[in-house]
Motif scaffolding. Structure first.
Motif, PDB file in Angstrom:
ATOM      1  N   ILE A   6       1.206  -0.788  -0.339  1.00 58.71           N
ATOM      2  CA  ILE A   6       0.318   0.046  -0.057  1.00 58.71           C
ATOM      3  C   ILE A   6       0.970   1.332   0.302  1.00 58.71           C
ATOM      4  CG2 ILE A   6      -1.925   1.321   0.998  1.00 58.71           C
ATOM      5  CD1 ILE A   6      -2.687  -1.242   2.607  1.00 58.71           C
ATOM      6  N   ARG A   7       0.934   1.942  -1.283  1.00 59.52           N
ATOM      7  CA  ARG A   7       1.287   3.235  -1.549  1.00 59.52           C
ATOM      8  C   ARG A   7       0.689   4.377  -1.479  1.00 59.52           C
ATOM      9  NH1 ARG A   7       1.627   5.180  -5.999  1.00 59.52           N
ATOM     10  NH2 ARG A   7       1.687   3.559  -7.490  1.00 59.52           N
ATOM     11  N   GLN A   8       0.879   6.001  -1.183  1.00 61.08           N
ATOM     12  CA  GLN A   8       0.369   6.747  -1.519  1.00 61.08           C
ATOM     13  C   GLN A   8       0.114   7.094  -2.846  1.00 61.08           C
ATOM     14  OE1 GLN A   8       1.289  10.750  -0.039  1.00 61.08           O
ATOM     15  NE2 GLN A   8       0.202  11.338  -1.217  1.00 61.08           N
ATOM     16  N   ALA A   9      -0.884   7.386  -3.338  1.00 58.60           N
ATOM     17  CA  ALA A   9      -1.443   7.465  -4.971  1.00 58.60           C
ATOM     18  C   ALA A   9      -0.681   8.643  -5.466  1.00 58.60           C
ATOM     19  CB  ALA A   9      -2.180   7.386  -5.425  1.00 58.60           C
ATOM     20  N   LEU A  10      -0.295   9.247  -6.002  1.00 56.02           N
ATOM     21  CA  LEU A  10       1.080   9.914  -6.772  1.00 56.02           C
ATOM     22  C   LEU A  10       0.288  11.208  -7.977  1.00 56.02           C
ATOM     23  CD1 LEU A  10       4.869   8.960  -6.855  1.00 56.02           C
ATOM     24  CD2 LEU A  10       3.214  10.474  -4.879  1.00 56.02           C
ATOM     25  N   PRO A  11       0.616  11.751  -8.077  1.00 54.70           N
ATOM     26  CA  PRO A  11      -0.697  12.838  -9.489  1.00 54.70           C
ATOM     27  C   PRO A  11      -0.455  11.827 -10.892  1.00 54.70           C
ATOM     28  CG  PRO A  11       0.805  14.148  -7.909  1.00 54.70           C
ATOM     29  CD  PRO A  11       0.794  12.752  -7.933  1.00 54.70           C
ATOM     30  N   ALA A  12       1.149  11.398 -11.083  1.00 55.85           N
ATOM     31  CA  ALA A  12       0.804   9.989 -12.149  1.00 55.85           C
ATOM     32  C   ALA A  12       0.233   9.284 -12.473  1.00 55.85           C
ATOM     33  CB  ALA A  12       2.546  10.017 -12.325  1.00 55.85           C
ATOM     34  N   ASP A  13      -0.399   8.606 -10.685  1.00 55.79           N
ATOM     35  CA  ASP A  13      -0.658   7.410 -11.368  1.00 55.79           C
ATOM     36  C   ASP A  13      -2.880   7.534 -11.877  1.00 55.79           C
ATOM     37  OD1 ASP A  13       0.678   5.763 -10.086  1.00 55.79           O
ATOM     38  OD2 ASP A  13       0.426   6.243  -7.595  1.00 55.79           O
ATOM     39  N   LEU A  57      -4.945  19.129  -1.888  1.00 52.95           N
ATOM     40  CA  LEU A  57      -4.059  18.439  -0.802  1.00 52.95           C
ATOM     41  C   LEU A  57      -4.715  18.283   0.639  1.00 52.95           C
ATOM     42  CD1 LEU A  57      -1.195  21.149  -1.322  1.00 52.95           C
ATOM     43  CD2 LEU A  57      -0.826  19.194  -1.311  1.00 52.95           C
ATOM     44  N   ARG A  58      -5.975  18.361   0.345  1.00 52.27           N
ATOM     45  CA  ARG A  58      -7.399  17.904   1.246  1.00 52.27           C
ATOM     46  C   ARG A  58      -7.067  16.415   1.104  1.00 52.27           C
ATOM     47  NH1 ARG A  58     -11.030  21.895   0.141  1.00 52.27           N
ATOM     48  NH2 ARG A  58     -10.658  21.831  -1.986  1.00 52.27           N
ATOM     49  N   GLU A  59      -7.094  16.349   0.704  1.00 46.97           N
ATOM     50  CA  GLU A  59      -7.448  14.484   0.396  1.00 46.97           C
ATOM     51  C   GLU A  59      -6.266  14.181  -0.225  1.00 46.97           C
ATOM     52  OE1 GLU A  59     -10.782  14.026  -2.758  1.00 46.97           O
ATOM     53  OE2 GLU A  59     -11.442  15.495  -2.444  1.00 46.97           O
ATOM     54  N   TYR A  60      -6.344  12.749   0.444  1.00 47.29           N
ATOM     55  CA  TYR A  60      -4.798  11.728   0.340  1.00 47.29           C
ATOM     56  C   TYR A  60      -5.876  10.434  -0.454  1.00 47.29           C
ATOM     57  CZ  TYR A  60      -2.065   7.912   2.078  1.00 47.29           C
ATOM     58  OH  TYR A  60      -1.003   7.042   1.834  1.00 47.29           O
ATOM     59  N   THR A  61      -5.249   9.576  -1.391  1.00 44.52           N
ATOM     60  CA  THR A  61      -5.794   8.387  -1.807  1.00 44.52           C
ATOM     61  C   THR A  61      -4.466   7.426  -1.676  1.00 44.52           C
ATOM     62  OG1 THR A  61      -6.483   9.299  -3.231  1.00 44.52           O
ATOM     63  CG2 THR A  61      -5.953   6.855  -3.862  1.00 44.52           C
ATOM     64  N   ALA A  62      -4.676   6.315  -0.801  1.00 44.48           N
ATOM     65  CA  ALA A  62      -4.042   5.099  -0.708  1.00 44.48           C
ATOM     66  C   ALA A  62      -3.918   4.106  -2.216  1.00 44.48           C
ATOM     67  CB  ALA A  62      -3.249   4.722   0.689  1.00 44.48           C
ATOM     68  N   MET A  63      -3.153   3.603  -3.264  1.00 48.22           N
ATOM     69  CA  MET A  63      -3.570   2.037  -3.595  1.00 48.22           C
ATOM     70  C   MET A  63      -2.875   0.835  -3.001  1.00 48.22           C
ATOM     71  SD  MET A  63      -2.473   4.465  -7.068  1.00 48.22           S
ATOM     72  CE  MET A  63      -3.104   2.718  -8.140  1.00 48.22           C
ATOM     73  N   TYR A  73      -8.266   0.273  -3.524  1.00 50.29           N
ATOM     74  CA  TYR A  73      -7.328   1.589  -3.197  1.00 50.29           C
ATOM     75  C   TYR A  73      -8.675   2.739  -1.141  1.00 50.29           C
ATOM     76  CZ  TYR A  73     -11.638   3.993  -5.591  1.00 50.29           C
ATOM     77  OH  TYR A  73     -12.758   4.727  -5.869  1.00 50.29           O
ATOM     78  N   ILE A  74      -8.474   3.001  -1.435  1.00 47.91           N
ATOM     79  CA  ILE A  74      -8.916   3.969  -0.223  1.00 47.91           C
ATOM     80  C   ILE A  74      -8.608   5.608  -0.576  1.00 47.91           C
ATOM     81  CG2 ILE A  74      -7.244   3.962   2.126  1.00 47.91           C
ATOM     82  CD1 ILE A  74      -9.438   3.838   3.760  1.00 47.91           C
ATOM     83  N   SER A  75      -9.925   6.793  -0.488  1.00 55.28           N
ATOM     84  CA  SER A  75      -9.128   8.301  -0.626  1.00 55.28           C
ATOM     85  C   SER A  75     -10.461   8.558   1.254  1.00 55.28           C
ATOM     86  CB  SER A  75     -10.403   8.496  -1.557  1.00 55.28           C
ATOM     87  OG  SER A  75      -9.435   7.896  -2.587  1.00 55.28           O
ATOM     88  N   LEU A  76      -9.807   9.208   0.621  1.00 51.38           N
ATOM     89  CA  LEU A  76      -9.750  10.197   2.081  1.00 51.38           C
ATOM     90  C   LEU A  76      -9.963  11.747   2.082  1.00 51.38           C
ATOM     91  CD1 LEU A  76      -7.011   8.496   4.696  1.00 51.38           C
ATOM     92  CD2 LEU A  76      -9.368   7.447   4.251  1.00 51.38           C
ATOM     93  N   ARG A  77     -10.380  12.640   2.705  1.00 45.57           N
ATOM     94  CA  ARG A  77     -10.809  14.091   2.703  1.00 45.57           C
ATOM     95  C   ARG A  77     -10.660  13.961   4.135  1.00 45.57           C
ATOM     96  NH1 ARG A  77     -11.871  18.147  -0.546  1.00 45.57           N
ATOM     97  NH2 ARG A  77     -12.231  19.755   0.069  1.00 45.57           N
ATOM     98  N   PHE A  78      -9.744  15.451   4.131  1.00 40.87           N
ATOM     99  CA  PHE A  78      -8.974  16.125   5.855  1.00 40.87           C
ATOM    100  C   PHE A  78     -10.354  17.082   6.332  1.00 40.87           C
ATOM    101  CE2 PHE A  78      -5.171  14.483   3.903  1.00 40.87           C
ATOM    102  CZ  PHE A  78      -5.235  12.819   4.393  1.00 40.87           C
TER     103      PHE A  78
END
Length: 169
Positions: A6-13, A57-63, A73-78
């Motif tokens: 599991i890693r953070q999704a990057l803009p290139a993903d 930047l208010r969101e986070y996605t891990a793949m 994947y999981i997506s979050l909103r801070f």
């Protein structure tokens, strides 16, 4: 089971994430939502939104990657406030072939860890009322309905229930 990372999704993903979103959405809702609606959920229809969200930047996605291939994947909103706010789990999806192997639980643990790191005291999410499997999954992970409901349009009108849980410090 092959090696899962599991890693953070990057803009290139954005491209791979759009494909994953479409496939996993179909897996999750195949018998719950109308086919006319599902047929409009394509990789192409999801990729532009992925590109934008991965820059927010208010969101986070891990793949979840299995042999370097996107499988969930999981997506979050801070929250706007740094401490004590409620983080939102905006999506958690896994390809059907990986259901039942504890990978969804690992994705959720990753998401809760990120919310905890951002100072969140609670996590909230919405789930379709008629999605009994997802509701059981969330309940096993300590989420409980808080009594709120909303109607969403997914070809037809569907009720979603709001679930929440505390995040242990």
């Amino acid at each position: 089971m092959k090696a899962a990372v599991i890693r953070q999704a990057l803009p290139a993903d954005w491209f791979a994430l759009g494909e994953l979103q479409a496939r996993s959405y179909h897996d999750a809702y195949r018998r719950l939502l109308p086919n006319d609606f599902l047929n409009k959920v394509t990789a192409e229809s999801r990729q532009a939104g992925c590109r934008e969200r991965l820059r927010d930047l208010r969101e986070y996605t891990a793949m979840l990657l299995i042999d370097d291939r996107a499988a969930g994947y999981i997506s979050l909103r801070f929250p706007a406030e740094a401490q004590g706010g409620e983080g939102k789990i905006t999506a958690l999806y896994l390809l059907r072939e990986y259901w039942g192997h504890g990978l969804g639980k690992r994705l959720m643990a990753c998401g809760l860890d990120r919310l905890r790191e951002r100072g969140c005291a609670e996590a909230g999410l919405w789930v379709l009322e008629k999605n009994a499997g997802a509701r059981r999954f969330y309940e096993r992970l300590g989420f409980r309905p808080d009594g709120q409901e909303r109607v969403v349009m997914r070809g037809d009108a569907f009720v979603q229930l709001r679930y929440e849980r505390e995040i242990e410090a």
